[in-house]
Design an enzyme around this catalytic site. Structure first.
Site, mmCIF file in Angstrom:
data_model
loop_
_atom_site.group_PDB
_atom_site.id
_atom_site.type_symbol
_atom_site.label_atom_id
_atom_site.label_comp_id
_atom_site.label_asym_id
_atom_site.label_seq_id
_atom_site.Cartn_x
_atom_site.Cartn_y
_atom_site.Cartn_z
ATOM 1 N N CYS A 1 0.842 -1.185 0.000
ATOM 2 C CA CYS A 1 0.000 0.000 0.000
ATOM 3 C C CYS A 1 0.883 1.244 0.000
ATOM 4 C CB CYS A 1 -0.946 0.103 1.204
ATOM 5 S SG CYS A 1 -2.003 -1.332 1.428
ATOM 6 N N ARG B 1 3.160 0.133 -5.349
ATOM 7 C CA ARG B 1 3.037 -0.512 -4.043
ATOM 8 C C ARG B 1 1.717 -1.255 -3.880
ATOM 9 N NH1 ARG B 1 6.716 1.473 -0.439
ATOM 10 N NH2 ARG B 1 5.436 0.740 1.266
ATOM 11 N N TRP C 1 -3.010 -2.492 -1.554
ATOM 12 C CA TRP C 1 -2.735 -3.878 -1.926
ATOM 13 C C TRP C 1 -3.408 -4.706 -0.845
ATOM 14 C CZ3 TRP C 1 0.023 -8.125 0.132
ATOM 15 C CH2 TRP C 1 0.275 -9.159 -0.778
ATOM 16 N N ASN D 1 -0.613 1.782 5.939
ATOM 17 C CA ASN D 1 0.155 0.770 5.220
ATOM 18 C C ASN D 1 0.761 -0.159 6.266
ATOM 19 O OD1 ASN D 1 1.961 -0.684 3.592
ATOM 20 N ND2 ASN D 1 3.541 0.892 3.769
ATOM 21 N N GLY D 2 0.476 -1.471 6.139
ATOM 22 C CA GLY D 2 0.998 -2.432 7.122
ATOM 23 C C GLY D 2 -0.113 -3.377 7.545
ATOM 24 N N GLU E 1 15.707 -16.710 -12.247
ATOM 25 C CA GLU E 1 15.271 -15.329 -12.406
ATOM 26 C C GLU E 1 14.487 -15.166 -13.715
ATOM 27 O OE1 GLU E 1 14.875 -12.911 -10.598
ATOM 28 O OE2 GLU E 1 14.827 -11.157 -11.896
ATOM 29 N N LYS F 1 10.599 -13.890 -13.953
ATOM 30 C CA LYS F 1 10.162 -12.758 -14.796
ATOM 31 C C LYS F 1 8.998 -13.179 -15.680
ATOM 32 C CE LYS F 1 11.619 -10.106 -13.182
ATOM 33 N NZ LYS F 1 12.582 -10.058 -12.115
ATOM 34 N N GLU G 1 5.770 -13.695 -13.548
ATOM 35 C CA GLU G 1 5.110 -12.562 -12.890
ATOM 36 C C GLU G 1 4.499 -11.570 -13.872
ATOM 37 O OE1 GLU G 1 7.523 -10.155 -10.220
ATOM 38 O OE2 GLU G 1 9.261 -10.426 -11.496
ATOM 39 N N HIS H 1 16.302 -36.228 -13.929
ATOM 40 C CA HIS H 1 15.795 -36.820 -12.683
ATOM 41 C C HIS H 1 14.297 -36.578 -12.501
ATOM 42 C CE1 HIS H 1 19.810 -37.973 -11.524
ATOM 43 N NE2 HIS H 1 20.228 -36.730 -11.760
ATOM 44 N N LYS I 1 5.216 -3.859 -5.588
ATOM 45 C CA LYS I 1 6.667 -3.716 -5.660
ATOM 46 C C LYS I 1 7.342 -3.945 -4.317
ATOM 47 C CE LYS I 1 10.435 -2.371 -7.775
ATOM 48 N NZ LYS I 1 10.949 -3.381 -8.708
#
Ligand code: AGP
Length: 617
Positions: free
Chosen positions: A2, A27, A74, A99-100, A490, A494, A497, A513, A612
């Site tokens: 947020c 955010r 968020w 925020n939190g 990575e 990418k 997401e 395997h 983010k």
């Protein structure tokens, strides 16, 4: 996560708040809202979805005012809905943005309901509004009552918060408070502002106060700022001038922030190296005056991070063991913080974080401080962040603000910082495997890296063509060996997401395997093939894929003799020193995911369900 913004200004603040929210959308972007003091009353606009939806609401019915608070969400407690959007009000007296996460909200809510408060949302935040309303009942009418009320009620809040608060009881004041979530004060001319990130406020000021944990701040008409610390003592905090300029807040000529940030990599790699290298080695003092002593003592390293930063840590393990001869463990913070790690003598703790505010990483750092490490090194991109403030040694990655949710330039500059760390450690230890000659070669390769990155970015059009093969796919496999296995991880992250294609990464030798069973003509398999010790092994692994009819996409060193076939597409990369190949091979994978996402029409910079800066557990 947020984002919050607040303003006490000499002009209508609606535009300032909306612009601030747009800059904080990275955010969270599930819903947005603002409350403005309009003719002595709290007037609120809220809308589900991105800030643009709130902007449209405000345009429909503008209710101007010179002070206000705003929020982009968020969702954690309660689905994205207008009722759950901030600001939350208690009667028509108090408004709060948060925020939190308030961890003890259920108990507090039960108590407040029993006392007659009516809740209109499913959020944890709403308890704060009602607690404040009660605290104001008990307060005198004197100026400063709202400031005192916030100082009083934060004692009842468990968990993490950055708050912005307004009340009709003092219509020329905004109060802020922080504990566990970031909050800065913007210092204007006879005006003052609050935000989760300085970026939000760059159109109105470049001067910032970074609040400390436990601080409560009062912003009053005329730009007056008053801060108390966690025990209520008045404190002066230094004012910092923001040095990155405001270019980061715009996409410039690029269609997306992600693409802009991919293309910024040669420049930020140079910035990350600037002033930190001599002709033959790294300047150990770049890590702080105590670094040389601490590094000489270091016998083990524990690296802790999340997501992309964790992948950077995994690359560093190969480097630190190979060049500095130090055993390394790398772990995601959300696991580490709940284990009971055994810490061998003379172990250095290292955290990696773009934002410096990732809740799991910060919790791991705080936990580590109780476990007997010799010190904590923080490698971070955001000056003044909690991680930077709480680490013993720091190295800033200097990537500049990263807005795209998918991390790109933050990752490659973390790798630069980690290579500098590897060289510094090797230099500080008499028994390191890296000799002076090899150290000098790596230093020269680092200095030559930016233009080589530029050459790889020039392959963009060819990568865009390759990306067409992925638009209809539902799955993809990424392969790499050695330090390139984390690069494969990575690459897969990418693609997942931003394009929402299911992707997995494997060390190429592990395919046989189990995962080889997934390979058929519908499965794209992406591999990076630099010219290193494991090349011949990797070639055999690629043959295993071809033999099962897999479609191969290989990014290969131009000298290694991997060429295109009917079932294999190959893009050649310039030759690079083996030590730096992980950096270079990251770039085509970033561009590939970017183009696949554009083809699929996803929201590249703000992919669904993500944010983010992950400041919640
Ligand atoms: C990657 O693209 C994501 N943005 C995410 O994995 C990120 O790296 C992670 O949340 C850690 O963030 P930090 O580096 O700010 O701590």
């Amino acid at each position: 996560m947020c984002g919050i913004v607040g303003a006490v200004a000499q002009r209508n603040v609606q535009g300032i708040l909306l612009e601030g929210l747009k800059r904080l959308e990275y955010r969270g972007y599930d819903s947005a809202g603002m409350t403005v003091m309009h003719q002595g009353a709290l007037t609120r606009h809220r809308a589900v979805g991105k800030v643009a939806a709130l902007d449209a609401r405000v345009a429909e019915k503008s209710l101007p005012g010179v002070i206000g608070i705003a929020h982009t969400r968020w969702a954690t407690h309660g689905k994205p809905s207008e009722a759950n959007a901030h600001p939350h009000h208690s009667t028509d007296r108090v408004a709060v943005v948060h925020n939190g996460i308030i961890e003890n909200h259920e108990r507090t809510k039960a108590r407040l309901q029993a006392a007659g408060h009516v809740f209109t949302s499913e959020t944890d935040t709403e308890v704060i509004a009602h607690l404040l309303n009660d605290a104001l009942d008990d307060a005198s009418d004197e100026r400063g009552a709202l400031f005192a009320a916030v100082q009083h009620i934060v004692n009842d809040l468990g968990g993490a918060y950055a708050l912005g608060v307004m009340s009709v009881s003092e219509p020329d004041v905004v109060i802020g408070a922080r504990q566990g979530s970031p909050l800065v004060v913007g210092v204007g001319i006879d005006e003052a502002f609050l935000a989760s990130d300085p970026l939000a406020l760059l159109p109105v000021t470049d001067r910032f106060i970074y609040l400390e944990e436990g601080d409560v701040v009062e912003l009053r008409d005329g730009g007056h700022i008053r801060i108390v610390n966690r025990v209520g003592q008045p404190v002066e905090r230094p004012i910092h001038v923001f040095e990155h300029g405001d270019g980061a807040a715009s996409k410039g000529e690029y269609r997306h922030f992600m693409l802009k940030e991919i293309y910024e990599q040669p420049a930020v790699i140079s910035a990350a190296l600037e002033g930190r290298l001599s002709d033959t080695g790294v300047l150990v003092e770049s890590f702080g005056p105590e670094a040389a002593t601490l590094f000489a003592r270091t016998r083990q390293i524990h690296i802790i991070a999340c997501g992309t930063s964790y992948h950077a840590g995994l690359v560093a393990r190969y480097w630190l063991e190979r060049y500095a001869g130090v055993p390394v463990q790398v772990e995601v913070a959300s696991e580490y913080r709940y284990r009971h790690p055994v810490v061998p003598e003379d172990t250095l703790f290292v955290t990696l974080s773009q934002s410096g505010e990732t809740a799991d990483t910060l919790a791991a750092l705080r936990y580590a401080k109780t476990l007997g490490y010799i010190g904590a090194l923080g490698i971070c991109n955001v000056p003044g962040s909690s991680l930077v403030r709480e680490s013993d040694l720091t190295l800033m990655t200097r990537a500049g603000p990263e807005i795209g949710v998918a991390s790109t330039k933050a990752f490659t500059t973390q790798l630069i910082a980690l290579m500098l760390f590897t060289l510094a450690l090797a230099k500080s230890r008499s028994d390191a495997p890296l000799d002076a000659g090899e150290q000098g070669e790596i230093v020269q390769a680092l200095k030559a890296l930016a233009p080589i990155c530029q050459q790889v970015l020039a392959l963009n059009d060819e990568i865009e063509v390759l990306s067409q093969a992925f638009a209809e796919k539902h799955h993809a496999l990424f392969l790499g060996r050695g330090a390139h296995f984390p690069i494969a991880l990575e690459g897969a992250l990418k693609l997942k997401e931003i394009s929402y294609i299911h992707a997995e990464a494997y060390p190429a030798g592990e395919l046989k395997h189990g995962p080889l069973a997934l390979v058929d003509s519908e499965m794209p398999v992406i591999s990076v093939a630099p010219n290193d010790d494991l090349l011949e092994k990797l070639k055999s692994n690629l043959q295993e894929v071809r033999a099962r009819g897999g479609q191969l996409f290989v990014f290969a060193d131009k000298n290694v003799g991997i060429h295109a076939h009917d079932d294999t597409q190959v893009l050649h990369l310039p030759h690079i020193h083996e030590a730096l190949a992980p950096l270079l091979y990251t770039l085509p994978l970033q561009l590939l995911s970017y183009h696949v996402a554009v083809l699929k029409g996803t929201d590249v910079d703000q992919p669904r369900n993500l944010a983010k800066s992950v400041t919640v557990e």
